[in-house]
Design a protein around this motif. Structure first.
Motif, PDB file in Angstrom:
ATOM      1  N   MET A 235      32.303  55.074  47.468  1.00  5.85           N
ATOM      2  CA  MET A 235      32.505  54.955  46.092  1.00  5.85           C
ATOM      3  C   MET A 235      31.039  54.851  45.481  1.00  5.85           C
ATOM      4  N   SER A 236      31.199  55.037  44.142  1.00  8.13           N
ATOM      5  CA  SER A 236      30.064  55.089  43.294  1.00  8.13           C
ATOM      6  C   SER A 236      29.654  53.726  43.203  1.00  8.13           C
ATOM      7  N   GLY A 237      28.393  53.412  42.990  1.00  4.41           N
ATOM      8  CA  GLY A 237      27.569  52.198  42.911  1.00  4.41           C
ATOM      9  C   GLY A 237      28.459  51.208  41.835  1.00  4.41           C
ATOM     10  N   ALA A 238      28.443  52.132  40.526  1.00  7.46           N
ATOM     11  CA  ALA A 238      29.159  51.391  39.392  1.00  7.46           C
ATOM     12  C   ALA A 238      30.285  50.727  39.872  1.00  7.46           C
ATOM     13  N   TYR A 239      31.252  51.457  40.526  1.00  9.74           N
ATOM     14  CA  TYR A 239      32.698  51.006  40.922  1.00  9.74           C
ATOM     15  C   TYR A 239      32.496  49.984  41.952  1.00  9.74           C
ATOM     16  N   ALA A 240      31.559  49.851  42.921  1.00 12.04           N
ATOM     17  CA  ALA A 240      31.435  49.000  43.866  1.00 12.04           C
ATOM     18  C   ALA A 240      30.717  47.498  43.197  1.00 12.04           C
ATOM     19  N   SER A 241      30.219  47.797  42.142  1.00  5.90           N
ATOM     20  CA  SER A 241      29.512  46.441  41.396  1.00  5.90           C
ATOM     21  C   SER A 241      30.589  45.979  40.525  1.00  5.90           C
ATOM     22  N   ALA A 242      31.521  46.894  39.974  1.00  5.04           N
ATOM     23  CA  ALA A 242      32.656  46.348  39.164  1.00  5.04           C
ATOM     24  C   ALA A 242      33.466  45.651  39.879  1.00  5.04           C
ATOM     25  N   LEU A 243      33.882  46.033  41.428  1.00  6.65           N
ATOM     26  CA  LEU A 243      34.562  45.407  42.554  1.00  6.65           C
ATOM     27  C   LEU A 243      33.954  43.893  42.700  1.00  6.65           C
ATOM     28  N   ASN A 244      32.663  43.951  42.943  1.00 11.08           N
ATOM     29  CA  ASN A 244      31.834  42.793  43.277  1.00 11.08           C
ATOM     30  C   ASN A 244      32.012  42.011  42.080  1.00 11.08           C
ATOM     31  N   LEU A 245      31.919  42.302  40.810  1.00  8.17           N
ATOM     32  CA  LEU A 245      31.955  41.572  39.651  1.00  8.17           C
ATOM     33  C   LEU A 245      33.461  40.890  39.782  1.00  8.17           C
ATOM     34  N   SER A 246      34.310  41.647  40.247  1.00  8.23           N
ATOM     35  CA  SER A 246      35.689  40.957  40.146  1.00  8.23           C
ATOM     36  C   SER A 246      36.142  40.146  41.273  1.00  8.23           C
ATOM     37  N   PHE A 247      35.444  40.314  42.374  1.00  6.54           N
ATOM     38  CA  PHE A 247      36.075  39.441  43.769  1.00  6.54           C
ATOM     39  C   PHE A 247      34.758  38.610  44.106  1.00  6.54           C
ATOM     40  N   ASP A 248      33.485  38.894  43.942  1.00  5.46           N
ATOM     41  CA  ASP A 248      32.324  38.017  44.501  1.00  5.46           C
ATOM     42  C   ASP A 248      31.445  37.149  43.571  1.00  5.46           C
ATOM     43  N   VAL A 249      31.944  37.615  42.273  1.00  2.27           N
ATOM     44  CA  VAL A 249      31.222  36.451  41.323  1.00  2.27           C
ATOM     45  C   VAL A 249      32.168  35.717  40.935  1.00  2.27           C
ATOM     46  N   ARG A 250      31.526  34.319  40.756  1.00  2.65           N
ATOM     47  CA  ARG A 250      32.655  33.319  40.515  1.00  2.65           C
ATOM     48  C   ARG A 250      32.862  33.308  38.894  1.00  2.65           C
ATOM     49  N   GLY A 251      34.166  33.660  38.738  1.00  2.41           N
ATOM     50  CA  GLY A 251      34.371  33.705  37.154  1.00  2.41           C
ATOM     51  C   GLY A 251      34.228  35.163  36.874  1.00  2.41           C
ATOM     52  N   GLY A 252      33.802  35.970  37.484  1.00  6.24           N
ATOM     53  CA  GLY A 252      33.560  37.213  36.952  1.00  6.24           C
ATOM     54  C   GLY A 252      34.686  38.104  36.524  1.00  6.24           C
ATOM     55  N   LEU A 253      35.771  38.033  37.120  1.00  4.95           N
ATOM     56  CA  LEU A 253      37.042  38.574  36.985  1.00  4.95           C
ATOM     57  C   LEU A 253      37.348  38.160  35.579  1.00  4.95           C
ATOM     58  N   PHE A 254      37.270  36.880  35.278  1.00 11.35           N
ATOM     59  CA  PHE A 254      37.700  36.219  34.282  1.00 11.35           C
ATOM     60  C   PHE A 254      36.681  36.717  32.936  1.00 11.35           C
ATOM     61  N   MET A 255      35.464  36.935  33.291  1.00 11.32           N
ATOM     62  CA  MET A 255      34.681  37.323  32.136  1.00 11.32           C
ATOM     63  C   MET A 255      34.909  38.939  31.790  1.00 11.32           C
ATOM     64  N   ARG A 256      35.342  39.695  32.874  1.00  7.48           N
ATOM     65  CA  ARG A 256      35.300  41.295  32.884  1.00  7.48           C
ATOM     66  C   ARG A 256      36.716  41.334  31.921  1.00  7.48           C
ATOM     67  N   GLN A 257      37.851  40.384  32.268  1.00  6.19           N
ATOM     68  CA  GLN A 257      39.005  40.621  31.554  1.00  6.19           C
ATOM     69  C   GLN A 257      38.957  40.029  30.057  1.00  6.19           C
ATOM     70  N   LEU A 258      37.751  39.181  29.859  1.00  8.62           N
ATOM     71  CA  LEU A 258      37.805  38.544  28.517  1.00  8.62           C
ATOM     72  C   LEU A 258      37.000  39.492  27.752  1.00  8.62           C
ATOM     73  N   HIS A 259      36.258  40.567  28.264  1.00  7.95           N
ATOM     74  CA  HIS A 259      35.652  41.421  27.618  1.00  7.95           C
ATOM     75  C   HIS A 259      36.491  42.461  27.192  1.00  7.95           C
ATOM     76  N   HIS A 260      37.475  42.794  28.081  1.00 10.60           N
ATOM     77  CA  HIS A 260      38.410  43.765  27.838  1.00 10.60           C
ATOM     78  C   HIS A 260      39.406  43.291  26.824  1.00 10.60           C
ATOM     79  N   TRP A 261      39.852  42.243  27.079  1.00  9.55           N
ATOM     80  CA  TRP A 261      40.786  41.859  26.032  1.00  9.55           C
ATOM     81  C   TRP A 261      40.294  41.660  24.537  1.00  9.55           C
ATOM     82  N   SER A 262      39.003  41.211  24.478  1.00  6.25           N
ATOM     83  CA  SER A 262      38.584  41.084  23.069  1.00  6.25           C
ATOM     84  C   SER A 262      38.260  42.327  22.698  1.00  6.25           C
TER      85      SER A 262
END
Lengths: 560, 370
Positions: free
Chosen positions: A91-118
């Motif tokens: 996969m591309s590095g961008a997608y991999a980092s988006a996955l890491n943000l969602s699964f390997d960063v504590r609270g990262g998924l929350f922040m990603r969804q906060l960004h999308h919802w707002s």
């Protein structure tokens, strides 16, 4: 200022001394007082733009957090993170980092969804704010500049949405990017050149995510921030509009001072908006990129839909007929060009120019600070509803495959509904809205002339039944009201004019003295007791003279 | 320098205070202000700013049950906000410490599924309670005042004097007379502006040179491979089925324009088949191969309805008839999907006979000329 401890009026408290020290150096007491004393009118609909502002603040904060982890590269990597189903996938590095943000960063998924919802709420509140401005005529002179700035900011917000949506480089956003590429290509004459300039070559290349990234995190937000500042400065300079009402004129603003009331309310709203976005971000999943998988030009998922604010363009693209224009010399204007570039361009141009168009058509070039009720400007209101209907038919068509699937309707029928509806329904909406506006206007006039319907039926000696009406002001010898319509809401129910007294506060036990409430009500002229205390009847059953409700007097006695 | 400067400096003299900034200090001496109550001072300043306080509805009486209840409510809201913020911290920091791990291991645990919702719940509740507390405070405890502020129109004096200054300044430059300067300024402005924008020219690439748009890696003898890299023989597919194939070149299955659909027609479809003019021999037996890239907006057309022989693009619902040379029969697409000429090689595997004879993918201005 050489203030000494003995000078009269010199501050004695520590706070006062500190403030004096500040003012000695900066001389800000005057401007600060002027700011604190600034009056803001109070109406719920004036808070819509504030919601957009607060969403932008949330977007800046959460977006900055995301940049700590996001890697805008299209280099192929093999995923090796926590999410099992995709481990070992290229996969591309961008997608991999988006996955890491969602699964390997504590609270990262929350922040990603906060960004999308707002972001979703940001565009939504801009649109609703725009509708409020439009339907109340707040864009009229002298506020055309702010209207223009607002439309430009709406377009920038959409571009922010599109560029941000593309960044994770998942299957869904890649499909969107492919369509963006096709739209660029469809521009006559310069299409291929524009595409090569943006993508640095044929689709998809290796540059586009990096380019969209810098546009999304620097170029567009910087422009947006500057425009927001200009928008607010002009608002403060021109002062806010207000709805017509007692004591409100074209030359004043009635409301609360900035400090403390308005500041407390605005801060409260900021926290509530922030809280709502945070709750959505945690509780309601949005764009689960790990389910879509990495982008692959040969794959697509069914029901591929953009975020809601682009849905109308997807809809126009779906329902536009297959009309390529073939020009001599083997040149082509692709069908895709019309429903995307032309329709979107025409819609936003019309929107931006609307204040000038209305000024031209109505000949009204005067300055206005009092707002209009939509019913009082039936042509504008009907035009607005017409535009909204057009927009909604397009937006519905943008999801026509989902509707066809869920309601078991033929997909082709949904397409034809969109094709016909987008032409016919706006016209019908215009006529209906116009009639409704006129009806509401007439009802206002009728209540002003004949009074409020009380629901009390009286039988006359001759056997006739009539309904008792409550006049709103003085009446002439025929019993007709003499109040003129002033652009403010007309009370239509007895409770609007103090027909009943308010309840005594307290949930389990009263926390007010009933007698105190009684006295207060009598002072305000509310309720039954007030009318009993000083009822004056003439021989005909009509009061000798009435007081207008706005003068603080209670309304007149009912009449037939 | 002020207009009546007598302070020490270039001119010498005694240090006397300069004029004061802003307010009407002449009228209101410190003694007079000291004699006024705070409320009067507030109103005085407001009036000076063009604000009149018309009416103040005082908040609840101090010590009354009404006030006590409102204070309790506001205090409760703020306390709850703090409690929820603390709970957020417990979930955030405690996961993997005294609470179970938050991140997904091989399989998600209950706690890892709850982690993000709990973060949202507690932060949402906490921030909302701060807002609710503030709103309750404003509505129930602050005095409600009605203020009126004047709205000023532009001042004629300001316009005339500002205009005079601007025009005067312009006049002293003499630009109206000194034509050479204005002309050279105009030329300079245009040239410098273009010069500063010129580096953006690095973005421009000629789309008509090199590998043109719509060309793919298909060529004579290039095998048709599945996504997993295996070649295909006739007979591998059931009649009526579709398989996505890629050219046998490195990275062929990731190329954006090369994806092709290999479709085996059912016997009755073979009878109905009406290929496009001059493309009758592009098929091989009951096999046809069409580009998977939609001619409308470039999405992969991936929904194949066997019964009707239609291919549907899920992006904008264009429909193509397989038995009519993949002609668009509904929706916004205008062109047929390009057909790939195929045959089999010596080993009996499918190969392309050439690249597509037309550009694949969405239509553009000079597509027909390439």
């Amino acid at each position: 200022m050489a203030a000494t401890a003995t000078a009269p009026g010199a501050p004695t408290s520590r706070l006062g001394k500190t403030a004096t020290e500040f003012d000695d150096r900066l001389i800000v007491a005057g401007p600060v007082r002027r700011t604190l004393n600034k009056v803001f009118p109070d109406h719920w609909s004036f808070l819509l733009g504030e919601i957009a502002l607060y969403c932008f603040v949330i977007l800046l904060l959460s977006g900055t957090y995301l940049t700590f982890f996001f890697d805008a590269t299209m280099n192929e990597v093999v995923y090796d993170g926590s999410y099992d189903p995709l481990r070992g996938t290229e996969m591309s590095g961008a997608y991999a980092s988006a996955l890491n943000l969602s699964f390997d960063v504590r609270g990262g998924l929350f922040m990603r969804q906060l960004h999308h919802w707002s972001a979703l709420l940001f565009v939504a509140s801009i649109v609703v704010h725009l509708l409020r401005i439009f339907f109340t005529g707040a864009f009229r002179r002298p506020r055309e500049t702010n209207w223009l700035l607002g439309v430009v900011m709406l377009v920038l917000a959409l571009l922010m949405g599109v560029t941000g949506y593309t960044l994770p480089d998942d299957l869904l956003s890649g499909t969107g990017l492919r369509i963006i590429s096709a739209i660029l290509l469809s521009i006559p004459v310069i299409g291929t050149w524009a595409h090569f300039a943006v993508f640095n070559g044929d689709f998809v290349g290796t540059e586009i995510i990096g380019r969209f990234y810098i546009a999304h995190v620097l170029i567009l937000p910087a422009i947006l921030l500057a425009l927001i500042a200009a928008h607010l400065l002009i608002l403060v300079k021109q002062k806010h509009t207000q709805f017509p009402g007692p004591g409100r004129t074209e030359h004043n603003v009635v409301g609360n001072r900035l400090f403390p009331t308005f500041a407390a309310k605005a801060t409260g709203l900021l926290f509530i908006v922030f809280g709502a976005c945070a709750a959505l971000a945690g509780l309601v999943q949005i764009n689960p990129v790990w389910l879509w998988g990495p982008y692959n030009p040969a794959q697509v998922s069914a029901a591929s839909q953009p975020d809601w604010y682009i849905l109308f363009l997807d809809g126009s693209t779906r329902i536009f007929p297959a009309w390529d224009i073939n020009l001599p010399g083997d040149y082509t204007i692709p069908a895709l060009f019309w429903p995307t570039v032309v329709i979107a361009g025409a819609m936003f141009t019309l929107l931006a120019l609307y204040p000038m168009i209305e000024r031209k058509l109505s000949g009204d070039t005067a300055s206005h600070h009092l707002l209009q009720r939509p019913r009082d400007v039936p042509v504008r209101t009907s035009l607005g509803v017409m535009g909204l209907t057009f927009y909604f038919v397009l937006a519905i068509s943008g999801g026509n495959d989902v509707i066809a699937d869920k309601f078991d309707i033929s997909l082709n029928a949904m397409t034809w509904f969109g094709r016909i509806g987008v032409i016919v329904l706006p016209a019908i909406a215009y006529v209906f809205t116009y009639r409704i506006c006129l009806g509401l206007q007439q009802h206002d006039r009728e209540v002003l002339e004949h009074g409020i319907e009380t629901g009390v039926i009286r039988r006359l000696p001759n056997g006739e039944f009539i309904e008792v009406h409550q006049p709103l002001g003085p009446v002439d010898e025929h019993g007709h009201g003499q109040l003129a319509y002033g652009g403010a809401p007309v009370p239509k129910r007895m409770n609007h004019v103090g027909g009943s007294r308010r309840a005594i506060r307290g949930f389990f036990s009263p926390i007010e003295e009933p007698s105190a409430v009684e006295l207060e009500q009598r002072r305000e002229g509310r309720g039954l007791s007030a009318s009993e205390s000083d009822r004056e009847l003439t021989s005909s059953g009509r009061p000798s003279e009435g007081g207008r409700p706005s003068e603080g007097g209670r309304p007149q006695d009912p009449r037939d | 320098m002020t207009t009546h400067d007598t302070r020490p400096g270039s001119t010498g003299g005694e240090d006397t205070p300069g004029p004061l900034y802003g307010g009407p200090d002449e009228d209101y001496t410190p003694e007079r202000l000291a004699g006024m109550s705070r409320e009067d001072l507030d109103r005085l300043g407001a009036r000076y700013d063009g604000v009149e306080i018309l009416h103040v509805d005082p908040g609840p009486e101090p010590g009354s049950r009404l006030e006590k209840r409102a204070v309790r409510q506001v205090g409760l809201a703020f306390t709850l906000a703090g409690v929820f913020a603390f709970l957020f911290l417990v979930v955030y920091a405690g996961s993997g410490w005294f609470l179970p791990e938050w991140n997904w291991a091989e399989e998600g645990t209950t706690w890892s599924a709850l982690f993000t919702p709990l973060l949202g719940l507690f932060m949402g509740l906490s921030l909302t309670m701060v807002g609710v507390g503030l709103v309750l405070f404003t509505k129930k405890l602050l005095p409600h005042e009605t203020a009126v502020q004047d709205k000023h129109d532009g001042s004629h004096f300001d316009r005339v004097t500002t205009g005079a200054t601007l025009v005067g300044g312009l006049h002293s430059t003499g630009l109206a007379r000194r034509k050479l300067i204005t002309r050279s300024l105009g030329f300079m402005g245009a040239a410098v502006g273009v010069m500063l924008l010129a580096p953006l020219g690095g973005l421009i690439k000629n789309p008509n040179t090199g590998n043109p748009l719509g060309r793919t890696s298909w060529a004579e003898g290039v095998r048709l491979l599945r996504d997993d890299g295996s070649p295909i023989r006739p007979g591998d597919q059931e009649p009526g089925s579709l398989e996505t194939v890629f050219p046998e070149v490195p990275g062929g299955n990731l190329q954006s324009d090369a994806a092709t659909m290999l479709i085996r027609l059912r016997p009755e479809q073979v009878l109905q088949d009406e290929p496009r003019e001059g493309q009758a021999d592009f098929s091989y037996g009951d096999y046809v191969a069409y580009s998977k890239i939609c001619t409308h907006a470039g999405c992969p057309v991936s929904l194949y309805e066997q019964e009707t022989g239609r291919i549907l693009c899920p992006c904008h619902q264009s429909q193509f008839a397989v038995t009519q040379g993949a002609k668009p029969i509904f929706g916004p697409a205008t062109r047929s999907l390009p057909q790939l000429p195929i045959t089999v090689d010596d080993e009996g595997y499918f190969v392309a006979r050439s690249d597509y004879i037309e550009a694949v993918g969405p239509t553009y201005w000079n597509r027909e000329r390439i």
